[in-house]
Write a protein that holds these residues in place. Structure first.
Motif, PDB file in Angstrom:
ATOM      1  N   PHE A 166      19.704  90.191 106.000  1.00 33.82           N
ATOM      2  CA  PHE A 166      18.283  90.483 105.822  1.00 33.82           C
ATOM      3  C   PHE A 166      18.025  91.880 106.378  1.00 33.82           C
ATOM      4  O   PHE A 166      18.353  92.172 107.530  1.00 33.82           O
ATOM      5  CB  PHE A 166      17.420  89.463 106.556  1.00 33.82           C
ATOM      6  CG  PHE A 166      15.940  89.720 106.409  1.00 33.82           C
ATOM      7  CD1 PHE A 166      15.264  89.363 105.246  1.00 33.82           C
ATOM      8  CD2 PHE A 166      15.236  90.336 107.435  1.00 33.82           C
ATOM      9  CE1 PHE A 166      13.905  89.611 105.119  1.00 33.82           C
ATOM     10  CE2 PHE A 166      13.881  90.593 107.308  1.00 33.82           C
ATOM     11  CZ  PHE A 166      13.206  90.226 106.144  1.00 33.82           C
ATOM     12  N   ASN A 167      17.439  92.779 105.552  1.00 37.09           N
ATOM     13  CA  ASN A 167      17.203  94.178 105.926  1.00 37.09           C
ATOM     14  C   ASN A 167      15.707  94.442 105.957  1.00 37.09           C
ATOM     15  O   ASN A 167      14.968  94.030 105.038  1.00 37.09           O
ATOM     16  CB  ASN A 167      17.862  95.129 104.922  1.00 37.09           C
ATOM     17  CG  ASN A 167      19.321  94.795 104.705  1.00 37.09           C
ATOM     18  OD1 ASN A 167      20.160  95.030 105.554  1.00 37.09           O
ATOM     19  ND2 ASN A 167      19.635  94.211 103.537  1.00 37.09           N
ATOM     20  N   PHE A 168      15.266  95.180 106.977  1.00 38.17           N
ATOM     21  CA  PHE A 168      13.834  95.412 107.189  1.00 38.17           C
ATOM     22  C   PHE A 168      13.623  96.834 107.702  1.00 38.17           C
ATOM     23  O   PHE A 168      14.385  97.319 108.525  1.00 38.17           O
ATOM     24  CB  PHE A 168      13.285  94.410 108.215  1.00 38.17           C
ATOM     25  CG  PHE A 168      11.831  94.605 108.541  1.00 38.17           C
ATOM     26  CD1 PHE A 168      10.852  93.919 107.861  1.00 38.17           C
ATOM     27  CD2 PHE A 168      11.443  95.480 109.555  1.00 38.17           C
ATOM     28  CE1 PHE A 168       9.508  94.084 108.169  1.00 38.17           C
ATOM     29  CE2 PHE A 168      10.111  95.661 109.866  1.00 38.17           C
ATOM     30  CZ  PHE A 168       9.141  94.955 109.169  1.00 38.17           C
ATOM     31  N   ARG A 169      12.578  97.486 107.199  1.00 43.42           N
ATOM     32  CA  ARG A 169      12.143  98.770 107.770  1.00 43.42           C
ATOM     33  C   ARG A 169      10.654  98.939 107.502  1.00 43.42           C
ATOM     34  O   ARG A 169      10.102  98.348 106.570  1.00 43.42           O
ATOM     35  CB  ARG A 169      12.927  99.957 107.197  1.00 43.42           C
ATOM     36  CG  ARG A 169      12.682 100.243 105.728  1.00 43.42           C
ATOM     37  CD  ARG A 169      13.434 101.491 105.300  1.00 43.42           C
ATOM     38  NE  ARG A 169      13.192 101.842 103.902  1.00 43.42           N
ATOM     39  CZ  ARG A 169      13.631 102.945 103.304  1.00 43.42           C
ATOM     40  NH1 ARG A 169      14.341 103.824 104.008  1.00 43.42           N
ATOM     41  NH2 ARG A 169      13.363 103.182 102.031  1.00 43.42           N
ATOM     42  N   SER A 170      10.001  99.744 108.323  1.00 40.93           N
ATOM     43  CA  SER A 170       8.572 100.026 108.168  1.00 40.93           C
ATOM     44  C   SER A 170       8.379 101.516 107.928  1.00 40.93           C
ATOM     45  O   SER A 170       9.290 102.314 108.109  1.00 40.93           O
ATOM     46  CB  SER A 170       7.811  99.574 109.413  1.00 40.93           C
ATOM     47  OG  SER A 170       8.329 100.219 110.561  1.00 40.93           O
ATOM     48  N   PHE A 171       7.172 101.892 107.507  1.00 46.09           N
ATOM     49  CA  PHE A 171       6.870 103.307 107.261  1.00 46.09           C
ATOM     50  C   PHE A 171       5.479 103.623 107.780  1.00 46.09           C
ATOM     51  O   PHE A 171       4.612 102.747 107.848  1.00 46.09           O
ATOM     52  CB  PHE A 171       7.004 103.666 105.775  1.00 46.09           C
ATOM     53  CG  PHE A 171       6.176 102.813 104.838  1.00 46.09           C
ATOM     54  CD1 PHE A 171       4.878 103.172 104.493  1.00 46.09           C
ATOM     55  CD2 PHE A 171       6.704 101.643 104.303  1.00 46.09           C
ATOM     56  CE1 PHE A 171       4.131 102.403 103.635  1.00 46.09           C
ATOM     57  CE2 PHE A 171       5.963 100.860 103.438  1.00 46.09           C
ATOM     58  CZ  PHE A 171       4.661 101.224 103.101  1.00 46.09           C
ATOM     59  N   ASP A 172       5.282 104.918 108.204  1.00 50.91           N
ATOM     60  CA  ASP A 172       4.020 105.301 108.829  1.00 50.91           C
ATOM     61  C   ASP A 172       3.125 106.039 107.854  1.00 50.91           C
ATOM     62  O   ASP A 172       3.427 106.169 106.667  1.00 50.91           O
ATOM     63  CB  ASP A 172       4.265 106.106 110.107  1.00 50.91           C
ATOM     64  CG  ASP A 172       4.945 107.436 109.827  1.00 50.91           C
ATOM     65  OD1 ASP A 172       5.003 107.841 108.653  1.00 50.91           O
ATOM     66  OD2 ASP A 172       5.417 108.068 110.797  1.00 50.91           O
ATOM     67  N   ASN A 173       2.005 106.556 108.396  1.00 48.93           N
ATOM     68  CA  ASN A 173       1.007 107.216 107.549  1.00 48.93           C
ATOM     69  C   ASN A 173       1.482 108.568 107.040  1.00 48.93           C
ATOM     70  O   ASN A 173       0.839 109.156 106.177  1.00 48.93           O
ATOM     71  CB  ASN A 173      -0.309 107.385 108.320  1.00 48.93           C
ATOM     72  CG  ASN A 173      -0.105 108.046 109.665  1.00 48.93           C
ATOM     73  OD1 ASN A 173       0.829 107.719 110.384  1.00 48.93           O
ATOM     74  ND2 ASN A 173      -0.974 108.963 110.026  1.00 48.93           N
ATOM     75  N   ASN A 174       2.611 109.086 107.545  1.00 49.38           N
ATOM     76  CA  ASN A 174       3.207 110.305 106.995  1.00 49.38           C
ATOM     77  C   ASN A 174       4.332 109.988 106.023  1.00 49.38           C
ATOM     78  O   ASN A 174       5.111 110.865 105.657  1.00 49.38           O
ATOM     79  CB  ASN A 174       3.742 111.185 108.132  1.00 49.38           C
ATOM     80  CG  ASN A 174       2.623 111.800 108.940  1.00 49.38           C
ATOM     81  OD1 ASN A 174       1.588 112.168 108.395  1.00 49.38           O
ATOM     82  ND2 ASN A 174       2.811 111.887 110.250  1.00 49.38           N
ATOM     83  N   ASN A 175       4.426 108.706 105.651  1.00 46.67           N
ATOM     84  CA  ASN A 175       5.458 108.232 104.719  1.00 46.67           C
ATOM     85  C   ASN A 175       6.864 108.448 105.286  1.00 46.67           C
ATOM     86  O   ASN A 175       7.823 108.676 104.557  1.00 46.67           O
ATOM     87  CB  ASN A 175       5.333 108.911 103.353  1.00 46.67           C
ATOM     88  CG  ASN A 175       5.922 108.065 102.244  1.00 46.67           C
ATOM     89  OD1 ASN A 175       5.887 106.832 102.314  1.00 46.67           O
ATOM     90  ND2 ASN A 175       6.457 108.693 101.222  1.00 46.67           N
ATOM     91  N   VAL A 176       6.968 108.376 106.618  1.00 50.41           N
ATOM     92  CA  VAL A 176       8.259 108.466 107.290  1.00 50.41           C
ATOM     93  C   VAL A 176       8.729 107.060 107.631  1.00 50.41           C
ATOM     94  O   VAL A 176       7.975 106.281 108.212  1.00 50.41           O
ATOM     95  CB  VAL A 176       8.162 109.321 108.564  1.00 50.41           C
ATOM     96  CG1 VAL A 176       9.488 109.330 109.310  1.00 50.41           C
ATOM     97  CG2 VAL A 176       7.739 110.741 108.214  1.00 50.41           C
ATOM     98  N   TYR A 177       9.971 106.750 107.260  1.00 45.66           N
ATOM     99  CA  TYR A 177      10.493 105.405 107.433  1.00 45.66           C
ATOM    100  C   TYR A 177      11.216 105.269 108.772  1.00 45.66           C
ATOM    101  O   TYR A 177      11.827 106.207 109.276  1.00 45.66           O
ATOM    102  CB  TYR A 177      11.464 105.056 106.303  1.00 45.66           C
ATOM    103  CG  TYR A 177      10.767 104.702 104.999  1.00 45.66           C
ATOM    104  CD1 TYR A 177      10.483 103.380 104.676  1.00 45.66           C
ATOM    105  CD2 TYR A 177      10.382 105.698 104.110  1.00 45.66           C
ATOM    106  CE1 TYR A 177       9.847 103.058 103.481  1.00 45.66           C
ATOM    107  CE2 TYR A 177       9.738 105.385 102.917  1.00 45.66           C
ATOM    108  CZ  TYR A 177       9.465 104.063 102.601  1.00 45.66           C
ATOM    109  OH  TYR A 177       8.848 103.751 101.438  1.00 45.66           O
TER     110      TYR A 177
END
Length: 531
Positions: free
Chosen positions: A69-80
């Motif tokens: 299972f792979n997971f990542r998030s991203f911020d308001n600057n579209n940086v992951y």
């Protein structure tokens, strides 16, 4: 992204639980199974600095067995964030667990699963394990601690493993705290170490420096060092940083002779808006601007940041020097000619001239030269017997002894000079700080009192220490030479045949003598001085 933790239970329908903390605001997250990145699921959320993900994720499309299972998030600057991955095992049984809870856990060391310790507990959705585990049965060195959890459907989670190092047991009478270190989020590289006076208790919250982390929620981690120089396990807690704007920046110049491009990098903390003043009358409001300077000089660059919620601001400024081409003007006075600094030009008349040389940075330096060229006066000399006369008039004169390193002759500063001793002489004339020196003129007739021969007779040196040379200017078939003192007493006499030049050894006492040369009806009388 600063922190990502998760807990996975899986069968046909799995509960996924994540806590994400970010410096900027989290805009969303995405997840996928195994290598199926193309089939990822993307979810956007209301921007937040901390996000807890707790949802059921269907695994019905997967076959039974081990998966990732792979997971990542991203911020308001579209940086992951970096990808967090975990193994899980999908069983063949189809079951539904609308309210999963943890009912037990078990742990073991290294590969010794046979001696795993299983601990049951009341059903709960979250468990915090805090117990002492004996390590007396294992050797010193690196080991692995393994743990897994069982839910209310008797399904085990994937195994979480961690390395640890067992040291040689040491005993002290009374162990004490001698220091501690702390760091925020995952930034262990910049952990702060604080030594303390040895004590059994220390308040680690007294001297925390949070000025360099961004406003909002963070994870803070502590470790304590004891008398044996051993570090404790890491203790983690949440902390909120109140906004405290601190402006700071770095810059990287790319210099050329025509212009300098400067890349500014914002290093500020807790700033929502930015105002740059580049010191040349221009400004910018972006976070990391690029600016071009076209003129050499020092510039005072400042950055002001503002927290839009509180209105608090802060300014940082520094001096920036920009290289480039330069210009310079100067006046110069020279005699007869002036060679420009580059060596490429020679000016012989007064006027304004231009030249170019490299400056200290290798760029062009344009020179404007106001040149005043003075010319030395004419410097020819007329000879009349033993008297030399400079042809230039209305100038300054100094007669020189060529045989003595062109040393000045005392008090000989008139236009004319009469030699009192045979030798070589020159004159230096000067006007308007310009000077020139004539060639040397030979005087050889000093001491000749009478000469009826057709040629000049040269006698040197005179005065002399012993030997005197006499050059008659032509060969005489026969002549007599008499040496007499000033009282007329004959000292010696000699006859010469077909001779032009002869030497006379003046081996007499110091004084003045007369040398008389007779040839038929010609006669010369020469005054000799013996030192």
């Amino acid at each position: 992204m600063k922190k990502l933790t998760f807990f996975i239970l899986a069968n046909a329908l799995s509960l996924m639980s994540f806590v994400c903390v970010a410096q900027n605001k989290i805009q969303g997250y995405e997840y996928w199974f195994d290598n199926d990145f193309a089939g990822k699921t993307i979810t956007t959320v209301t921007p937040t600095q901390q996000l807890t993900v707790n949802q059921l994720v269907s695994t019905s499309g997967l076959v039974s067995g081990i998966h990732t299972f792979n997971f990542r998030s991203f911020d308001n600057n579209n940086v992951y964030s970096s990808v967090a991955s975990s193994f899980f095992y999908k069983t063949s049984a189809i079951s539904t667990n609308p309210n999963p809870t943890v009912v037990a856990y078990e742990y073991w060391l290294d590969n010794d699963f046979a001696n795993a310790v299983t601990v049951s507990m009341p059903a709960q959705q979250q468990v915090n394990i805090n117990e002492l585990i004996s390590m007396t049965s294992i050797a010193n060195g690196i080991h692995t601690f393994n743990i897994r959890f069982k839910d209310n459907l008797n399904i085990w989670s994937s195994v979480a493993s961690s390395f640890f190092y067992k040291t040689t047991q040491q005993t002290v009478v009374q162990n004490q705290v001698v220091g501690y270190r702390y760091w925020f989020d995952n930034d262990f590289t910049n952990a702060v170490y604080m030594p303390v006076v040895a004590n059994q208790q220390v308040n680690v919250m007294d001297n925390l420096d949070m000025t360099q982390i961004s406003k909002g929620m963070h994870q803070i981690h502590f470790q304590i060092k004891d008398t044996l120089q051993q570090w404790s396990v890491v203790v983690t807690d949440s902390v909120e940083k109140i906004s405290l704007p601190i402006a700071n920046f770095a810059y990287t110049p790319q210099a050329s002779c025509d212009s300098t491009i400067v890349q500014f990098t914002n290093l500020s903390v807790d700033g929502d808006t930015y105002f740059w003043d580049f010191g040349d009358g221009t400004t910018d409001t972006t976070a990391n601007p690029t600016h071009i300077y076209n003129t050499i000089g020092h510039y005072l660059v400042s950055l002001t940041i503002t927290d839009t919620l509180t209105g608090a601001d802060n300014t940082y400024q520094t001096s920036l020097f920009v290289i480039g081409s330069t210009s310079h003007s100067f006046s110069v006075t020279a005699c007869n000619s002036y060679t420009s600094p580059s060596g490429n030009y020679t000016f012989i008349t007064s006027g304004t001239y231009y030249d170019t040389i490299p400056n200290q940075w290798g760029c062009d330096s344009l020179l404007m030269i106001m040149a005043t060229i003075n010319h030395s006066p004419s410097n020819e000399v007329t000879r009349d017997g033993n008297m030399l006369t400079a042809n230039a008039s209305g100038v300054n004169y100094q007669w020189l002894d060529c045989d003595n390193g062109f040393s000045p002759l005392a008090n000989e500063t008139n236009q004319s000079f009469t030699a009192t001793a045979n030798g070589n002489y020159a004159v230096r004339v000067s006007q308007n700080n310009c000077a020139d020196t004539s060639i040397c003129y030979s005087i050889t007739t000093v001491g000749i009192l009478e000469n009826t021969f057709s040629n000049d007779i040269i006698v040197y040196p005179n005065p002399t220490d012993d030997m005197v040379k006499i050059d008659l200017g032509e060969a005489l078939s026969e002549f007599n030479v008499s040496l007499m003192d000033v009282n007329g007493k004959l000292i010696r006499q000699s006859t010469y045949i077909n001779t032009k030049m002869f030497e006379l050894n003046l081996d007499v006492q110091s004084g003045v003598y007369l040398l008389i040369i007779n040839s038929r009806d010609k006669k010369a009388t020469i005054r000799l001085v013996k030192n």
